[in-house]
Scaffold this motif. Sequence first.
Motif, mmCIF file in Angstrom:
data_model
loop_
_atom_site.group_PDB
_atom_site.id
_atom_site.type_symbol
_atom_site.label_atom_id
_atom_site.label_comp_id
_atom_site.label_asym_id
_atom_site.label_seq_id
_atom_site.Cartn_x
_atom_site.Cartn_y
_atom_site.Cartn_z
ATOM 1 N N VAL A 1 0.848 -1.194 0.000
ATOM 2 C CA VAL A 1 0.000 0.000 0.000
ATOM 3 C C VAL A 1 0.876 1.233 0.000
ATOM 4 C CG1 VAL A 1 -1.840 -1.199 1.228
ATOM 5 C CG2 VAL A 1 -0.165 0.110 2.530
ATOM 6 N N ALA A 2 0.328 2.324 -0.511
ATOM 7 C CA ALA A 2 1.022 3.615 -0.536
ATOM 8 C C ALA A 2 0.311 4.574 0.418
ATOM 9 C CB ALA A 2 1.041 4.175 -1.954
ATOM 10 N N GLY A 3 1.066 5.515 0.976
ATOM 11 C CA GLY A 3 0.471 6.499 1.859
ATOM 12 C C GLY A 3 0.218 5.940 3.248
ATOM 13 N N HIS A 4 -0.626 6.644 4.008
ATOM 14 C CA HIS A 4 -0.915 6.258 5.381
ATOM 15 C C HIS A 4 -2.055 5.257 5.415
ATOM 16 C CE1 HIS A 4 0.875 10.402 6.386
ATOM 17 N NE2 HIS A 4 1.775 9.460 6.629
ATOM 18 N N ALA A 5 -1.958 4.307 6.330
ATOM 19 C CA ALA A 5 -2.994 3.288 6.524
ATOM 20 C C ALA A 5 -3.058 2.960 8.009
ATOM 21 C CB ALA A 5 -2.710 2.047 5.692
#
Length: 957
Positions: free
Chosen positions: A376-380
């Motif tokens: 995944v990319a970015g914040h999670a």
Amino acid sequence: MTGRTNAPQSSPPRSPAPQTPPPRSLPLHGRSAELAALATVLNLSGPDAPVLVLAGDPGLGRTALIAWAARSFTAGPVLRVRASRAESALPLSGVHALRCAADGLPGGPAVGFPDAGTAPEWLLRSLSDAAAGSPLLVCVDDAHLWDAPSRAALGFAARRLPAAGPVRLLLTVTGRHTADPDFAALPVLTLAPLPSSAMDALLDDTACGSVAPAVRAELLDEARGNPALLRALVAGLAPAELSGERRLPWPAADAEALRSAAGAHLAGYSAAAGELLLLVAAAHEHDPEGVGADADLVRGAAARLGRARAALASDRLPDALVLTDGRFRFTGPLLRRAVHACAAPDRRRAAHRALASVLEGEGHGLVALLHRAWSVAGHAPALADQLCAAAADPCVAASRAQRSVAYARAAELTADGRERAEHLTAAAGQALLAGRARVARRLVDRARDGALPAVVRGRSAWVRGTLALRDGPAADAGEALLLARSLLAADDPAHALLAGLAAAEAAWATGDSVACLRALNAADRTPVATAAATTVGHVGTVADRPTARGAEPDSLPRDYLHGMRAMLERDFGRAIPRLRRVVEHAWEEDGPERLLWSGAAALLLGDVPAACRIGARTLAAARSRGPEASVPRALELLAYAELRTGQHARARAHAEEGLRTAHRYGQGNVAAHHHAVLALAASIADESTLVAHHAGAALDTARRHGLMQAVTLAEWASGRADLGRGRPFEAVARLGPLVRPGPDGGHFAVRMLVMPCYVEAAVLAGQREDARAVVEEFALWARFGADAQAPAQLARCRALVADEDRADGLYEDALALHARAGGDFEQARTRLLYGKWLRRRRRLREAGGCLRAALVAFERCGARIWADQARAELRANGAAPAAARAGVLEGLTPQQLRIARCVAEGATNREVALRLAVSTRTVDYHLRKVFAVLGVRSRVELSRMIERPGGDGPRPV
């Protein structure tokens, strides 16, 4: 693709000789053996094979060595060809490239062009014709990338080049291709990663300006002996980053640096091969130091990626991969790192997504979550919470290194700065337990945030303090750990107590008993916590056991704390029962950190056999359940305990292993202690070089980091070696400061162990009154009972300083006490001194018995230098015939020979008299006889004669 250097010369070739690089060329650090091998091949007059294959992983310097050979070969022209993966599918493209490079040489262009069947004979004939009787060097870089017919022709020609012929052939291949049929019969030189000293020198050459020590350590660790990667790392840093003024980027080896170091070796692959390489590299990420990517996992993920599936279905894997024992491996770690880092982000995420799908279906909890997180990319935030929960769960099967990676990835997925810092701190704690000290340091440096709660700042201080305790100034470590204790006391009392005990350990290492008591008192003020109220998510945990509701308070750390404090306060009535309980706990424990407390308690109580057993148990526990970072310290406890029992050979074996593991896990302070133990073990044998090496290495770190315990042990080793070599004046100079009380003396817990050596040296050096003062303090130690050898050593020391009428009985008392305590080495030293004393009183028969028993015991425990002393005394006693000696010294009596050797070592007549326990007048008399027998007129002439091989060389007396 092709090239030619050194145009053909019209003048006759010079007589060839081993070449050296021109002064203008950059030095090739750490490659002296490889340069010598290349020079041998370039030497046309030698009988050696005219071919050499240089093998090694990308970045290790194969091309640089080929370039050195091309510059160095001045006897004739040089043909240089670099293979290309893009042309590897074109039949005979390699042969064609070599033919093109040979145009214009004295022999002219080759006639015609072969087919696959005639290529081998054609290439061999063409090389000979191109040389035209003159010296010719042919260099083929990355020969394994040639097409199959060209490789076969090259191997055929290489095997048939005549040794005395004018053609010299140098090939380079990656390591695994040396076993290919085309190259298997050729002489191979495999390049290993550069040693640290060579990488250090290369860094100095590469960097423009100064490099801060911490930055230097970071770069060398990241490069892992690969010179190309080190140069790429330096090229990507600004001067302010190299000097330490600005923080290094994260990660240090980014995609640009890895592409610079290995990009050329990744070019030319098809899209399908590239996708398979990326999939295998991604499958390594959760265990980069492991044995490879599981083949079934890779095949399952490839089924979700069409091009990777097609690459697996082809007849041949990409040459960067091997498949063995059901696992895919890259041919070198640099390639794996470069493939993963340099891939396009969307392709990299797709590979991790495919791996996560397979792993989730098979129930691989934390590993599956990791690959999902990398997809995944970015914040999670939700995925970050899942990662942290799995990493903190002791029931989840995962290594500490994997838990550290999970926390670190959770930090990247988290938007909140406070939560990110908490995750990074937890990641640093797990990296510390996994023995990855530099990773822990990098993580904790990224976790700085002034708004953090006290418990998180306390855990961060814990990690920093523990890192400094293992590899940094011990006083700084103590203060950081005391800060951690105060910050953790309210919310995490279990760890607060452990931080206080660790601060006491740091103070103990510095030899500051006051600071040690202060740390123990601070730890005692920590609120009582229930047993093992910690989880694996917390840093510095000693047991990693789950908390039980309503559990009783853990008594072991409190018993250890109170026993240590009472011992330092000399309240032995309180200390001994507490410490005995700590020792008894050892047979119920399997946590290495808690076992280390039990081992320390056994040593304080003088139960050295129990300390040896606990040390062995600690080592077994550290190896079986971890943490990995405990292994060097377990070996330190075991080696030191064995040294105390006189088992020098076993102590040396464990200290050597401990030294290797301490360096592997970045524990420089622990390595210093292992060096000190090795110096002590070597000091009983005739190994002055080893003593100097290990003592010097120990002192180098110990003095910089304030490790007074290691300083005292290392100086004791040097002083004991001087005493064994019959140099009491040098021994007194070394040992005297160690037995002094107070901050200017030796370590408060070790100085007592040094006293018997000092007393012996002081008496032999004529400083009897100084020795007598030390004996009285040593008597207090002997009465305490913490050292089984101390009562016998005390009787021996009293015999050395006693009047004539009392010494005899004291020596007999010492031998009787030795018989009860055991220990060959100390008992043999007492027999040697007693034998000397008896011989001076002309009690030759008794002296001979003592000296023979001492000799046998010294030989049994490997104390060669002391055995030489016993032999010399036997010769002087007349009880053992001198060994037959050829040369000029055989005309001397045993006493004259001993005096001659002492004088040859530079001793004055007075020093010789003290050393041999005779009068100065006796030395003068015998020395005149020596001069007359040997026909010398000065001490210089005597020294030269003694040191000549025929003179048998100086020996200890």
